[in-house]
Design a protein around this motif. Structure first.
Motif, PDB file in Angstrom:
ATOM      1  N   HIS A 164       0.827  -1.216   0.000  1.00 35.28           N
ATOM      2  CA  HIS A 164       0.000   0.000   0.000  1.00 35.28           C
ATOM      3  C   HIS A 164       0.863   1.270   0.000  1.00 35.28           C
ATOM      4  N   ARG A 165       1.612   1.422  -1.074  1.00 37.04           N
ATOM      5  CA  ARG A 165       2.488   2.584  -1.218  1.00 37.04           C
ATOM      6  C   ARG A 165       1.967   3.490  -2.330  1.00 37.04           C
ATOM      7  N   GLU A 166       2.234   4.781  -2.201  1.00 37.26           N
ATOM      8  CA  GLU A 166       1.869   5.742  -3.242  1.00 37.26           C
ATOM      9  C   GLU A 166       2.893   6.874  -3.264  1.00 37.26           C
ATOM     10  N   ALA A 167       2.636   7.884  -4.096  1.00 39.33           N
ATOM     11  CA  ALA A 167       3.513   9.057  -4.226  1.00 39.33           C
ATOM     12  C   ALA A 167       4.972   8.652  -4.464  1.00 39.33           C
ATOM     13  N   PRO A 168       5.255   7.821  -5.475  1.00 34.64           N
ATOM     14  CA  PRO A 168       6.637   7.359  -5.676  1.00 34.64           C
ATOM     15  C   PRO A 168       7.547   8.428  -6.256  1.00 34.64           C
ATOM     16  N   THR A 169       8.788   8.416  -5.818  1.00 39.67           N
ATOM     17  CA  THR A 169       9.867   9.223  -6.406  1.00 39.67           C
ATOM     18  C   THR A 169      11.083   8.324  -6.551  1.00 39.67           C
ATOM     19  N   LEU A 170      11.674   8.309  -7.735  1.00 42.75           N
ATOM     20  CA  LEU A 170      12.825   7.456  -8.027  1.00 42.75           C
ATOM     21  C   LEU A 170      13.998   8.324  -8.449  1.00 42.75           C
ATOM     22  N   PHE A 171      15.186   8.052  -7.885  1.00 40.70           N
ATOM     23  CA  PHE A 171      16.384   8.768  -8.315  1.00 40.70           C
ATOM     24  C   PHE A 171      17.589   7.842  -8.237  1.00 40.70           C
ATOM     25  N   LYS A 172      18.682   8.274  -8.857  1.00 40.05           N
ATOM     26  CA  LYS A 172      19.901   7.474  -8.927  1.00 40.05           C
ATOM     27  C   LYS A 172      21.066   8.286  -8.375  1.00 40.05           C
ATOM     28  N   HIS A 173      21.866   7.648  -7.515  1.00 40.75           N
ATOM     29  CA  HIS A 173      23.021   8.330  -6.926  1.00 40.75           C
ATOM     30  C   HIS A 173      24.185   7.357  -6.855  1.00 40.75           C
ATOM     31  N   GLU A 174      25.275   7.706  -7.536  1.00 40.84           N
ATOM     32  CA  GLU A 174      26.498   6.912  -7.540  1.00 40.84           C
ATOM     33  C   GLU A 174      26.214   5.453  -7.885  1.00 40.84           C
ATOM     34  N   GLY A 175      25.386   5.257  -8.907  1.00 43.29           N
ATOM     35  CA  GLY A 175      25.141   3.926  -9.438  1.00 43.29           C
ATOM     36  C   GLY A 175      24.069   3.122  -8.747  1.00 43.29           C
ATOM     37  N   THR A 176      23.468   3.677  -7.696  1.00 44.48           N
ATOM     38  CA  THR A 176      22.416   2.974  -6.972  1.00 44.48           C
ATOM     39  C   THR A 176      21.096   3.706  -7.135  1.00 44.48           C
ATOM     40  N   TYR A 177      20.012   2.947  -7.354  1.00 45.29           N
ATOM     41  CA  TYR A 177      18.679   3.526  -7.514  1.00 45.29           C
ATOM     42  C   TYR A 177      17.985   3.551  -6.151  1.00 45.29           C
ATOM     43  N   TYR A 178      17.326   4.656  -5.868  1.00 45.43           N
ATOM     44  CA  TYR A 178      16.586   4.825  -4.632  1.00 45.43           C
ATOM     45  C   TYR A 178      15.143   5.205  -4.956  1.00 45.43           C
ATOM     46  N   MET A 179      14.203   4.661  -4.171  1.00 41.75           N
ATOM     47  CA  MET A 179      12.813   5.049  -4.310  1.00 41.75           C
ATOM     48  C   MET A 179      12.280   5.518  -2.958  1.00 41.75           C
ATOM     49  N   VAL A 180      11.594   6.644  -3.002  1.00 46.54           N
ATOM     50  CA  VAL A 180      10.927   7.189  -1.818  1.00 46.54           C
ATOM     51  C   VAL A 180       9.427   7.134  -2.087  1.00 46.54           C
ATOM     52  N   THR A 181       8.651   6.588  -1.167  1.00 47.59           N
ATOM     53  CA  THR A 181       7.207   6.503  -1.336  1.00 47.59           C
ATOM     54  C   THR A 181       6.512   6.908  -0.038  1.00 47.59           C
ATOM     55  N   SER A 182       5.216   7.108  -0.154  1.00 46.61           N
ATOM     56  CA  SER A 182       4.374   7.406   1.007  1.00 46.61           C
ATOM     57  C   SER A 182       3.471   6.218   1.282  1.00 46.61           C
ATOM     58  N   GLY A 183       3.105   6.057   2.555  1.00 45.47           N
ATOM     59  CA  GLY A 183       2.042   5.134   2.863  1.00 45.47           C
ATOM     60  C   GLY A 183       0.708   5.742   2.463  1.00 45.47           C
ATOM     61  N   CYS A 184      -0.258   4.913   2.149  1.00 44.35           N
ATOM     62  CA  CYS A 184      -1.540   5.426   1.655  1.00 44.35           C
ATOM     63  C   CYS A 184      -2.330   6.187   2.716  1.00 44.35           C
TER      64      CYS A 184
END
Length: 229
Positions: free
Chosen positions: A207-227
């Motif tokens: 139950h995640r929403e509001a995703p944001t994806l970015f890349k830093h020094e070769g690693t992918y990160y995702m930040v999301t919100s709980g619903c």
């Protein structure tokens, strides 16, 4: 940052942020594009400078679609209002962007293959039953953008969404789906105007929403919100 005691160089959480004309910035649910060609940041978001109301008793508070606002900056601090780059439709009630519908979370990326700026956004109806994404295109980061269409990507409901462009210029759509129980990620076509058949489900059942994806020094990160927020 403090500069000789000048308060204009402070961020103040909760305080209204003003543009260079002294008006509140209207770029809600937005995203920022750095344009290499003009060496300028562009902030796109929902323009909500209108009356708030409830469509019906159980509905969330909302504002009629006014359009997508755009602001430009060289320093991510002072923002110039570039106007509404994708306006609402005033008369055609069948149009996705009719004022009675929902336009949220506009994101813009540049396509090197076509030299076009592509906008993706959440498109919904008053009761949030459409659950689609829409696309628009422009020759300039400051518009005007021409609305193209809406789709349900991968034949799935699409709610909170974002766009991510990788170092190899492959772009991806990330969206909350299956009644917000999971996120879907899939690459876009070469012109960034549609999804490909490839899609992966992630955070299934979380139950995640509001995703944001970015890349830093070769690693992918995702930040999301709980619903629940």
């Amino acid at each position: 940052m403090k500069d000789g005691g000048n308060e204009s160089f402070y961020y103040h959480p909760g305080r209204i942020w003003l543009d260079t004309d002294g008006n509140p910035i209207q770029a809600h649910g937005g995203g920022i594009l750095y344009d290499d060609r003009s060496m300028t940041y562009y902030w796109y978001g929902e323009y909500k400078d209108g009356p708030t109301y409830h469509a019906h008793k159980k509905a969330a508070a909302r504002v009629d679609i006014i359009g997508v606002g755009c602001y430009s900056s060289k320093d991510l601090w002072t923002w110039k209002n570039e106007g509404i780059v994708l306006p609402a439709e005033q008369t055609d009630e069948t149009h996705d962007l009719h004022i009675s519908n929902v336009l949220e979370r506009p994101k813009v990326i540049y396509n090197q293959n076509t030299n076009k700026y592509i906008m993706w956004m959440l498109i919904d109806d008053t009761n949030y039953t459409k659950a689609a994404v829409g696309t628009a295109v422009s020759d300039s980061p400051t518009g005007p953008f021409t609305y193209l269409k809406s789709i349900r990507p991968h034949n799935s409901d699409s709610r909170d969404m974002t766009i991510f462009k990788d170092d190899d210029n492959t772009a991806y759509l990330i969206y909350s789906s299956d009644d917000n129980t999971e996120l879907h990620i899939g690459p876009l076509t070469r012109d960034y105007l549609d999804v490909t058949p490839v899609m992966r489900r992630v955070l299934v059942g979380q139950h995640r929403e509001a995703p944001t994806l970015f890349k830093h020094e070769g690693t992918y990160y995702m930040v999301t919100s709980g619903c629940t927020g």
